[in-house]
Design a protein around this motif. Sequence first.
Motif, PDB file in Angstrom:
ATOM      1  N   GLU A  92       0.895  -1.068  -0.159  1.00 56.23           N
ATOM      2  CA  GLU A  92      -0.028   0.157   0.070  1.00 56.23           C
ATOM      3  C   GLU A  92       0.999   1.364  -0.143  1.00 56.23           C
ATOM      4  OE1 GLU A  92      -2.517  -0.575   3.356  1.00 56.23           O
ATOM      5  OE2 GLU A  92      -4.045  -1.749   2.354  1.00 56.23           O
ATOM      6  N   ARG A  94       3.743   1.564  -1.289  1.00 56.42           N
ATOM      7  CA  ARG A  94       4.408   1.599  -2.565  1.00 56.42           C
ATOM      8  C   ARG A  94       3.328   2.132  -3.819  1.00 56.42           C
ATOM      9  NH1 ARG A  94       6.114  -3.142  -2.818  1.00 56.42           N
ATOM     10  NH2 ARG A  94       4.375  -4.098  -3.904  1.00 56.42           N
ATOM     11  N   GLU A  95       2.288   1.501  -3.474  1.00 62.27           N
ATOM     12  CA  GLU A  95       1.122   1.888  -4.600  1.00 62.27           C
ATOM     13  C   GLU A  95       0.338   3.194  -4.221  1.00 62.27           C
ATOM     14  OE1 GLU A  95      -0.946  -1.510  -4.842  1.00 62.27           O
ATOM     15  OE2 GLU A  95       0.412  -3.120  -5.761  1.00 62.27           O
ATOM     16  N   THR A  96      -0.028   3.226  -2.928  1.00 62.22           N
ATOM     17  CA  THR A  96      -0.769   4.360  -2.724  1.00 62.22           C
ATOM     18  C   THR A  96      -0.210   5.514  -1.534  1.00 62.22           C
ATOM     19  OG1 THR A  96      -2.153   3.398  -1.326  1.00 62.22           O
ATOM     20  CG2 THR A  96      -2.948   3.544  -3.629  1.00 62.22           C
ATOM     21  N   ASP A  98       0.149   8.415  -0.686  1.00 60.79           N
ATOM     22  CA  ASP A  98      -0.824   9.720  -0.397  1.00 60.79           C
ATOM     23  C   ASP A  98      -1.841   9.341   0.503  1.00 60.79           C
ATOM     24  OD1 ASP A  98       1.011  11.402  -1.676  1.00 60.79           O
ATOM     25  OD2 ASP A  98      -0.277  11.497  -3.533  1.00 60.79           O
ATOM     26  N   ALA A  99      -2.290   8.280   0.088  1.00 61.45           N
ATOM     27  CA  ALA A  99      -3.727   7.756   0.709  1.00 61.45           C
ATOM     28  C   ALA A  99      -3.019   7.245   2.011  1.00 61.45           C
ATOM     29  CB  ALA A  99      -4.227   6.629   0.031  1.00 61.45           C
ATOM     30  N   GLU A 100      -1.918   6.549   2.053  1.00 55.66           N
ATOM     31  CA  GLU A 100      -1.504   6.109   3.243  1.00 55.66           C
ATOM     32  C   GLU A 100      -0.988   6.995   4.398  1.00 55.66           C
ATOM     33  OE1 GLU A 100      -0.950   2.582   4.426  1.00 55.66           O
ATOM     34  OE2 GLU A 100      -2.720   2.886   2.900  1.00 55.66           O
ATOM     35  N   GLU A 103      -4.102   8.447   5.739  1.00 54.86           N
ATOM     36  CA  GLU A 103      -4.552   7.430   6.860  1.00 54.86           C
ATOM     37  C   GLU A 103      -3.652   7.543   8.271  1.00 54.86           C
ATOM     38  OE1 GLU A 103      -5.478   2.652   7.151  1.00 54.86           O
ATOM     39  OE2 GLU A 103      -3.663   3.272   5.995  1.00 54.86           O
TER      40      GLU A 103
END
Length: 236
Positions: A92, A94-96, A98-100, A103
């Motif tokens: 997560e 690596r892929e997202t 900004d969202a992490e 969070e």
Amino acid sequence: MTDSSHGEPHHSGLGARLNWLRAAVLGANDGVVSTAGIVVGVAGATDSRTALLTAGLSGLLAGSMSMAAGEYVSVSTQRDSEKAALAMERRELRETPDAELDELAGLLEGKGLSAELAREAAEQLTERDALRAHAEVELGIDPDDLTSPWHAAGASFAAFTAGALLPLLAIVLPPASVRLYITVLSVLAALAMAGWWSARSGAAPVRPAVARNMVGGALAMAVTYGAGALLGAAGV
């Protein structure tokens, strides 16, 4: 001024050590009760030292191996779950990313920080070590300190064995005329100490814990002794 950042790890480490010590005491307690029940039951049927030693050693080995195997399986399952959760966090991040980050900031805000301070802390933690930050805040896992199933199994084996040796030695070493009394008294004393320690380490009332432990052990020995006496009288 006290630096709270240095007190937190110390407190966390102390809590972990107390949990391990409490588990060791409870494992020893199981060894005392189960082995005492076996040897006292056999003592109700026969006064043969060989029979008592055989039964006690069998109970000790079976119980310690069972405890070790159960702990190994349990901790292995927990470790596998933690490793899977960490792998998902890596993916997560690596892929997202900004969202992490959002969070993590939300989690910190939920712990009482203001929105601005939570965002700033999340950014700093992410720059330092994003995986560790999410593992500790979101999952409650230290990625560098996953519990070893081998250590847990070894600790359970040792604790159970240490506890089981008390009733085993108490029943086979003294003369036949007093071995039962010595065993019962030493087992009750050990159970009282275990109850006291488990209560103190968990900040619980001492007297009820000691009483429960002693009553449970006394009941186990009474039941197994009665069963052994009946079987001995019946010539089984």
